[in-house]
Design a protein around this motif. Sequence first.
Motif, PDB file in Angstrom:
ATOM      1  N   ILE A  56       1.000  -1.188   0.232  1.00 47.15           N
ATOM      2  CA  ILE A  56      -0.193   0.120  -0.154  1.00 47.15           C
ATOM      3  C   ILE A  56       1.041   1.142  -0.029  1.00 47.15           C
ATOM      4  O   ILE A  56       0.738   2.310  -0.751  1.00 47.15           O
ATOM      5  N   ARG A  57       1.967   1.267   0.795  1.00 52.80           N
ATOM      6  CA  ARG A  57       2.729   2.518   0.752  1.00 52.80           C
ATOM      7  C   ARG A  57       3.522   2.539  -0.597  1.00 52.80           C
ATOM      8  O   ARG A  57       3.643   3.773  -1.012  1.00 52.80           O
ATOM      9  N   ARG A  58       3.761   1.555  -1.348  1.00 50.24           N
ATOM     10  CA  ARG A  58       4.266   1.520  -2.435  1.00 50.24           C
ATOM     11  C   ARG A  58       3.330   2.254  -3.368  1.00 50.24           C
ATOM     12  O   ARG A  58       3.948   3.223  -4.313  1.00 50.24           O
ATOM     13  N   VAL A  59       2.178   1.826  -3.427  1.00 45.89           N
ATOM     14  CA  VAL A  59       1.068   2.416  -4.227  1.00 45.89           C
ATOM     15  C   VAL A  59       1.019   3.739  -4.046  1.00 45.89           C
ATOM     16  O   VAL A  59       0.909   4.650  -5.004  1.00 45.89           O
ATOM     17  N   ARG A  60       1.126   4.451  -2.830  1.00 46.04           N
ATOM     18  CA  ARG A  60       0.833   5.819  -2.385  1.00 46.04           C
ATOM     19  C   ARG A  60       2.118   6.546  -2.935  1.00 46.04           C
ATOM     20  O   ARG A  60       1.911   7.651  -3.544  1.00 46.04           O
ATOM     21  N   TYR A  61       3.373   5.885  -2.902  1.00 49.56           N
ATOM     22  CA  TYR A  61       4.453   6.675  -3.470  1.00 49.56           C
ATOM     23  C   TYR A  61       4.581   6.840  -4.909  1.00 49.56           C
ATOM     24  O   TYR A  61       4.708   7.870  -5.344  1.00 49.56           O
ATOM     25  N   ARG A  62       4.251   5.861  -5.565  1.00 50.26           N
ATOM     26  CA  ARG A  62       3.979   5.943  -7.134  1.00 50.26           C
ATOM     27  C   ARG A  62       3.047   7.055  -7.556  1.00 50.26           C
ATOM     28  O   ARG A  62       3.255   7.766  -8.589  1.00 50.26           O
ATOM     29  N   GLU A  63       1.737   7.047  -6.624  1.00 47.34           N
ATOM     30  CA  GLU A  63       0.980   8.184  -6.829  1.00 47.34           C
ATOM     31  C   GLU A  63       1.463   9.576  -6.792  1.00 47.34           C
ATOM     32  O   GLU A  63       1.234  10.369  -7.695  1.00 47.34           O
ATOM     33  N   GLU A  64       2.159   9.606  -5.660  1.00 48.23           N
ATOM     34  CA  GLU A  64       2.801  10.994  -5.384  1.00 48.23           C
ATOM     35  C   GLU A  64       3.661  11.390  -6.434  1.00 48.23           C
ATOM     36  O   GLU A  64       3.694  12.658  -6.884  1.00 48.23           O
ATOM     37  N   VAL A  65       4.414  10.468  -6.851  1.00 53.29           N
ATOM     38  CA  VAL A  65       5.490  10.796  -8.154  1.00 53.29           C
ATOM     39  C   VAL A  65       4.825  11.146  -9.407  1.00 53.29           C
ATOM     40  O   VAL A  65       5.014  12.040  -9.937  1.00 53.29           O
ATOM     41  N   ARG A  66       3.601  10.251  -9.740  1.00 52.15           N
ATOM     42  CA  ARG A  66       2.794  10.796 -10.701  1.00 52.15           C
ATOM     43  C   ARG A  66       2.376  11.985 -10.676  1.00 52.15           C
ATOM     44  O   ARG A  66       2.322  12.931 -11.737  1.00 52.15           O
ATOM     45  N   GLU A  67       1.928  12.262  -9.813  1.00 55.52           N
ATOM     46  CA  GLU A  67       1.213  13.791  -9.438  1.00 55.52           C
ATOM     47  C   GLU A  67       2.378  14.933  -9.594  1.00 55.52           C
ATOM     48  O   GLU A  67       2.037  15.948 -10.368  1.00 55.52           O
ATOM     49  N   GLU A  68       3.511  14.574  -9.026  1.00 55.41           N
ATOM     50  CA  GLU A  68       4.641  15.602  -9.221  1.00 55.41           C
ATOM     51  C   GLU A  68       5.022  15.595 -10.784  1.00 55.41           C
ATOM     52  O   GLU A  68       5.204  16.604 -11.082  1.00 55.41           O
ATOM     53  N   LEU A  69       5.032  14.616 -11.454  1.00 56.10           N
ATOM     54  CA  LEU A  69       5.369  14.694 -12.741  1.00 56.10           C
ATOM     55  C   LEU A  69       4.561  15.322 -13.600  1.00 56.10           C
ATOM     56  O   LEU A  69       4.613  15.904 -14.498  1.00 56.10           O
ATOM     57  N   ASP A  70       3.238  15.054 -13.175  1.00 58.22           N
ATOM     58  CA  ASP A  70       2.142  15.653 -13.853  1.00 58.22           C
ATOM     59  C   ASP A  70       2.063  17.017 -13.966  1.00 58.22           C
ATOM     60  O   ASP A  70       1.654  17.929 -14.718  1.00 58.22           O
ATOM     61  N   ALA A  71       2.502  17.538 -12.634  1.00 57.06           N
ATOM     62  CA  ALA A  71       2.540  19.036 -12.297  1.00 57.06           C
ATOM     63  C   ALA A  71       3.514  19.550 -12.823  1.00 57.06           C
ATOM     64  O   ALA A  71       3.646  20.706 -13.560  1.00 57.06           O
ATOM     65  N   GLU A  72       4.788  19.079 -12.876  1.00 54.72           N
ATOM     66  CA  GLU A  72       6.094  19.524 -13.834  1.00 54.72           C
ATOM     67  C   GLU A  72       5.664  19.545 -14.995  1.00 54.72           C
ATOM     68  O   GLU A  72       6.006  20.558 -15.928  1.00 54.72           O
ATOM     69  N   GLU A  73       5.013  18.530 -15.698  1.00 55.44           N
ATOM     70  CA  GLU A  73       4.803  18.640 -17.214  1.00 55.44           C
ATOM     71  C   GLU A  73       3.649  19.776 -17.505  1.00 55.44           C
ATOM     72  O   GLU A  73       3.809  20.487 -18.752  1.00 55.44           O
TER      73      GLU A  73
END
Length: 81
Positions: free
Chosen positions: A50-67
Amino acid sequence: MILFGESTPIPTPSMTVNPESVTPGFPGFALIVLIVVAVILLIWDMNRRIRRVRYREEVREELDAEEAALRARDEGDDTAR
């Protein structure tokens, strides 16, 4: 005062089984310990996943914001030309 006839004494049950022969003993204890250990390991693994899924979601959000920021900057540069 008795309403429906005479009262009969209630028989007291006697012990017919040896109490030591109906306990789970060491095999039962060992089985419970194994079940507890398995449950603890499963919960630990679930938390890790579950922690791994949360981290992946946070990274995706950061990448989307940068993009989105890069796109906004590029669109701003295109309108300035």
